[in-house]
Design a protein around this motif. Sequence first.
Motif, mmCIF file in Angstrom:
data_model
loop_
_atom_site.group_PDB
_atom_site.id
_atom_site.type_symbol
_atom_site.label_atom_id
_atom_site.label_comp_id
_atom_site.label_asym_id
_atom_site.label_seq_id
_atom_site.Cartn_x
_atom_site.Cartn_y
_atom_site.Cartn_z
ATOM 1 N N PRO A 1 0.948 -1.082 0.756
ATOM 2 C CA PRO A 1 -0.242 -0.459 -0.236
ATOM 3 C C PRO A 1 1.060 1.144 -0.093
ATOM 4 C CG PRO A 1 0.290 -1.191 2.079
ATOM 5 C CD PRO A 1 0.664 -2.045 1.313
ATOM 6 N N ARG A 2 0.212 2.314 -0.407
ATOM 7 C CA ARG A 2 1.063 3.648 -0.326
ATOM 8 C C ARG A 2 0.904 4.379 0.888
ATOM 9 N NH1 ARG A 2 -1.027 8.354 -0.280
ATOM 10 N NH2 ARG A 2 0.024 9.447 -1.921
ATOM 11 N N LYS A 3 1.694 5.266 1.082
ATOM 12 C CA LYS A 3 1.718 5.504 2.208
ATOM 13 C C LYS A 3 0.530 6.663 2.196
ATOM 14 C CE LYS A 3 6.711 6.112 2.712
ATOM 15 N NZ LYS A 3 7.703 6.960 3.032
ATOM 16 N N LYS A 4 0.309 6.953 3.938
ATOM 17 C CA LYS A 4 -1.268 7.884 4.134
ATOM 18 C C LYS A 4 -0.520 9.115 3.287
ATOM 19 C CE LYS A 4 -4.546 8.614 7.603
ATOM 20 N NZ LYS A 4 -4.784 8.562 9.036
ATOM 21 N N ARG A 5 -1.633 9.872 3.440
ATOM 22 C CA ARG A 5 -2.011 11.276 2.381
ATOM 23 C C ARG A 5 -1.794 12.167 3.483
ATOM 24 N NH1 ARG A 5 -4.711 8.821 -1.482
ATOM 25 N NH2 ARG A 5 -3.940 9.413 -3.786
ATOM 26 N N ILE A 6 -1.097 12.893 3.959
ATOM 27 C CA ILE A 6 -0.653 14.647 5.050
ATOM 28 C C ILE A 6 -1.995 15.101 4.708
ATOM 29 C CG2 ILE A 6 0.497 15.784 5.615
ATOM 30 C CD1 ILE A 6 2.869 14.913 5.640
ATOM 31 N N TRP A 7 -2.677 15.819 5.252
ATOM 32 C CA TRP A 7 -3.862 16.172 5.132
ATOM 33 C C TRP A 7 -4.177 17.432 5.277
ATOM 34 C CZ3 TRP A 7 -8.526 13.903 2.037
ATOM 35 C CH2 TRP A 7 -9.434 14.771 1.910
ATOM 36 N N TYR A 8 -4.362 18.561 4.861
ATOM 37 C CA TYR A 8 -3.992 19.655 5.338
ATOM 38 C C TYR A 8 -4.723 20.938 4.721
ATOM 39 C CZ TYR A 8 -0.288 20.291 2.416
ATOM 40 O OH TYR A 8 1.221 21.006 1.208
ATOM 41 N N GLY B 1 -5.618 23.533 2.498
ATOM 42 C CA GLY B 1 -5.135 23.772 0.633
ATOM 43 C C GLY B 1 -4.130 22.706 0.333
ATOM 44 N N ALA B 2 -4.026 22.109 0.691
ATOM 45 C CA ALA B 2 -2.956 20.720 0.397
ATOM 46 C C ALA B 2 -4.407 20.431 -1.363
ATOM 47 C CB ALA B 2 -2.904 19.436 0.844
ATOM 48 N N SER B 3 -3.104 19.865 -2.135
ATOM 49 C CA SER B 3 -3.958 19.364 -3.217
ATOM 50 C C SER B 3 -3.291 18.459 -3.956
ATOM 51 C CB SER B 3 -3.906 20.426 -4.704
ATOM 52 O OG SER B 3 -4.412 21.770 -4.346
ATOM 53 N N PHE B 4 -4.472 17.225 -4.256
ATOM 54 C CA PHE B 4 -3.784 16.330 -4.648
ATOM 55 C C PHE B 4 -4.836 15.624 -5.751
ATOM 56 C CE2 PHE B 4 -4.320 15.615 0.035
ATOM 57 C CZ PHE B 4 -3.214 15.675 0.325
ATOM 58 N N HIS B 5 -4.619 14.992 -6.893
ATOM 59 C CA HIS B 5 -4.874 14.544 -8.373
ATOM 60 C C HIS B 5 -4.747 12.798 -7.225
ATOM 61 C CE1 HIS B 5 -3.890 12.066 -11.977
ATOM 62 N NE2 HIS B 5 -4.661 12.389 -11.883
ATOM 63 N N ILE B 6 -6.210 12.359 -7.399
ATOM 64 C CA ILE B 6 -6.504 10.924 -7.233
ATOM 65 C C ILE B 6 -6.964 10.318 -8.581
ATOM 66 C CG2 ILE B 6 -8.395 9.955 -5.919
ATOM 67 C CD1 ILE B 6 -8.470 12.634 -4.377
ATOM 68 N N THR B 7 -6.961 9.145 -8.960
ATOM 69 C CA THR B 7 -6.975 8.588 -9.785
ATOM 70 C C THR B 7 -7.432 6.787 -8.759
ATOM 71 O OG1 THR B 7 -4.837 7.608 -9.965
ATOM 72 C CG2 THR B 7 -5.229 9.374 -11.373
ATOM 73 N N SER B 8 -8.431 5.794 -9.973
ATOM 74 C CA SER B 8 -8.434 4.891 -9.700
ATOM 75 C C SER B 8 -8.771 3.848 -11.016
ATOM 76 C CB SER B 8 -10.016 4.765 -8.769
ATOM 77 O OG SER B 8 -10.287 3.910 -8.318
ATOM 78 N N ARG B 9 -8.322 2.919 -10.735
ATOM 79 C CA ARG B 9 -8.172 1.976 -12.436
ATOM 80 C C ARG B 9 -8.967 0.754 -11.755
ATOM 81 N NH1 ARG B 9 -5.472 4.589 -16.588
ATOM 82 N NH2 ARG B 9 -4.117 5.587 -15.895
ATOM 83 N N GLN C 1 -9.778 22.109 5.293
ATOM 84 C CA GLN C 1 -10.096 22.252 6.758
ATOM 85 C C GLN C 1 -9.144 20.713 6.447
ATOM 86 O OE1 GLN C 1 -13.366 22.134 8.239
ATOM 87 N NE2 GLN C 1 -14.268 19.922 8.841
ATOM 88 N N HIS C 2 -8.192 20.775 8.231
ATOM 89 C CA HIS C 2 -8.011 19.570 8.703
ATOM 90 C C HIS C 2 -8.651 18.053 8.609
ATOM 91 C CE1 HIS C 2 -4.738 18.153 10.916
ATOM 92 N NE2 HIS C 2 -5.236 17.398 11.805
ATOM 93 N N SER C 3 -8.376 17.341 8.920
ATOM 94 C CA SER C 3 -9.155 16.112 9.523
ATOM 95 C C SER C 3 -7.998 15.333 10.011
ATOM 96 C CB SER C 3 -9.623 15.578 8.214
ATOM 97 O OG SER C 3 -10.440 14.136 8.484
ATOM 98 N N PRO C 4 -7.932 15.105 11.204
ATOM 99 C CA PRO C 4 -7.834 13.647 12.361
ATOM 100 C C PRO C 4 -7.620 12.833 11.717
ATOM 101 C CG PRO C 4 -9.792 14.395 12.629
ATOM 102 C CD PRO C 4 -9.661 14.876 11.956
ATOM 103 N N CYS C 5 -8.338 12.581 10.728
ATOM 104 C CA CYS C 5 -8.092 11.068 9.984
ATOM 105 C C CYS C 5 -8.125 11.097 8.800
ATOM 106 C CB CYS C 5 -9.223 10.145 10.601
ATOM 107 S SG CYS C 5 -10.676 10.715 11.073
#
Length: 73
Positions: A2-9, A11-19, A69-73
């Motif tokens: 598995p990949r490492k957990k994303r850091i959620w803060y 203003g963070a931007s993510f490109h998410i893919t699923s195949r 916003q920040h999410s603890p999980c």
Amino acid sequence: MPRKKRIWYPGASFHITSRGIRWTSLFGDKEDREEYLRLLAEVMAKKPFILQTYCLMRNHIHLQIKILQHSPC
């Protein structure tokens, strides 16, 4: 592995893919796509983020999101 957990803060931007497995279809028809978008809206209500762009293709998806916003999980 598995990949490492994303850091959620904020203003963070993510490109998410699923195949699909072995390039199989994720969506059978228009109703499947609509259900996916409904579920995505449900998640957005629980974990607020901006859906900047999305692309739902037959065998994969792309989402670009920005965290509000920040999410603890």
